[in-house]
Design an enzyme around this catalytic site. Structure first.
Site, PDB file in Angstrom:
ATOM      1  CB  SER A 267      -0.860  -0.031   1.272  1.00 26.47           C
ATOM      2  OG  SER A 267      -1.647   1.109   1.352  1.00 26.47           O
ATOM      3  N   GLY A 268       0.527   2.217  -0.821  1.00 19.45           N
ATOM      4  CA  GLY A 268       1.149   3.536  -0.718  1.00 19.45           C
ATOM      5  C   GLY A 268       2.487   3.733  -1.389  1.00 19.45           C
TER       6      GLY A 268
ATOM      7  CB  SER B 109      -2.773  -4.040  -1.860  1.00 17.81           C
ATOM      8  OG  SER B 109      -4.000  -3.550  -2.354  1.00 17.81           O
ATOM      9  CB  SER B 110      -6.107  -0.583   1.013  1.00 20.32           C
ATOM     10  OG  SER B 110      -6.271  -0.142  -0.317  1.00 20.32           O
ATOM     11  CD  GLU B 111      -9.756  -2.568  -2.533  1.00 22.51           C
ATOM     12  OE1 GLU B 111     -10.339  -3.554  -2.027  1.00 22.51           O
ATOM     13  OE2 GLU B 111     -10.257  -1.432  -2.575  1.00 22.51           O
TER      14      GLU B 111
ATOM     15  CG  HIS C  46      -7.531  -3.409  -8.024  1.00 16.39           C
ATOM     16  ND1 HIS C  46      -8.641  -2.966  -8.694  1.00 16.39           N
ATOM     17  CD2 HIS C  46      -7.357  -2.541  -6.999  1.00 16.39           C
ATOM     18  CE1 HIS C  46      -9.111  -1.890  -8.098  1.00 16.39           C
ATOM     19  NE2 HIS C  46      -8.348  -1.607  -7.070  1.00 16.39           N
TER      20      HIS C  46
ATOM     21  CG  HIS D   9      -7.454   2.727  -9.378  1.00 18.61           C
ATOM     22  ND1 HIS D   9      -6.846   3.312  -8.308  1.00 18.61           N
ATOM     23  CD2 HIS D   9      -8.129   1.656  -8.882  1.00 18.61           C
ATOM     24  CE1 HIS D   9      -7.146   2.640  -7.204  1.00 18.61           C
ATOM     25  NE2 HIS D   9      -7.923   1.619  -7.525  1.00 18.61           N
TER      26      HIS D   9
ATOM     27  CG  HIS E 277     -12.464   1.005  -6.925  1.00 14.57           C
ATOM     28  ND1 HIS E 277     -12.578   0.473  -5.662  1.00 14.57           N
ATOM     29  CD2 HIS E 277     -11.139   1.000  -7.197  1.00 14.57           C
ATOM     30  CE1 HIS E 277     -11.391   0.199  -5.189  1.00 14.57           C
ATOM     31  NE2 HIS E 277     -10.488   0.503  -6.098  1.00 14.57           N
TER      32      HIS E 277
END
Ligand code: ZN
Length: 157
Positions: A13-14, A42-44, A63, A65, A126
């Protein structure tokens, strides 16, 4: 990516992808516990784990965006398949999920439901997810999802 021992390698994440290093990757078990790695997963993570639990035939989840899938995700309920290359991996349409908050088990369940019989889905407001037996297959499914969204949207103009 799902490992043979059931653990999952996932991006952290990040950290921007263009500065990501191999040592930044995180290995988690299927309960979401970090097995190795210094970064936060990851937050997912829940979404990735739930997809692997529901699709035993795949070992890779991507995943993104990406722009056109994100546009489709904000306005459409589904995107019809237009080109032959996309039809080979995605069937006759790409579903758009119902909206669920990012990072939640509700989102994980909804995405997984839409991936029951196809290798890509668009996540409402999303982004998108592509899956496959290998990272290359998951990437191809994601690229076909983005390409199909782009062609469909440009055809509306
Ligand atoms: Zn996301």
């Amino acid at each position: 990516m799902l490992l043979k021992n059931g653990n999952i390698i996932i991006t952290p994440s990040g950290i921007p992808y263009d500065s990501l290093k191999e040592e930044d990757l995180v290995i988690c078990d299927q309960n979401g516990n970090v097995v190795s790695g210094k970064q936060k997963p990851s937050s997912e993570l829940k979404m990735h784990i739930t997809i692997y639990k529901n699709r035993h035939d795949i070992r890779a989840v991507i995943h993104t965006h990406s722009l056109y899938a994100s546009v489709a995700s904000s306005t459409l309920k589904e995107v019809p398949i237009i080109t032959e290359d996309a039809a080979m991996v995605l069937g006759n349409k790409i579903k758009v999920t119902n909206y669920k908050s990012p990072g939640t088990q509700d989102l994980a369940n909804e995405v997984s439901r839409c991936l029951k019989d196809t290798n890509a889905t668009i996540i409402a407001n999303h982004g998108q997810v592509g899956i496959g037996q290998t990272m290359e297959e998951a990437l191809f499914a994601s690229i076909m999802c983005e390409k199909t969204s782009k062609i469909y949207i440009l055809n509306q103009i």
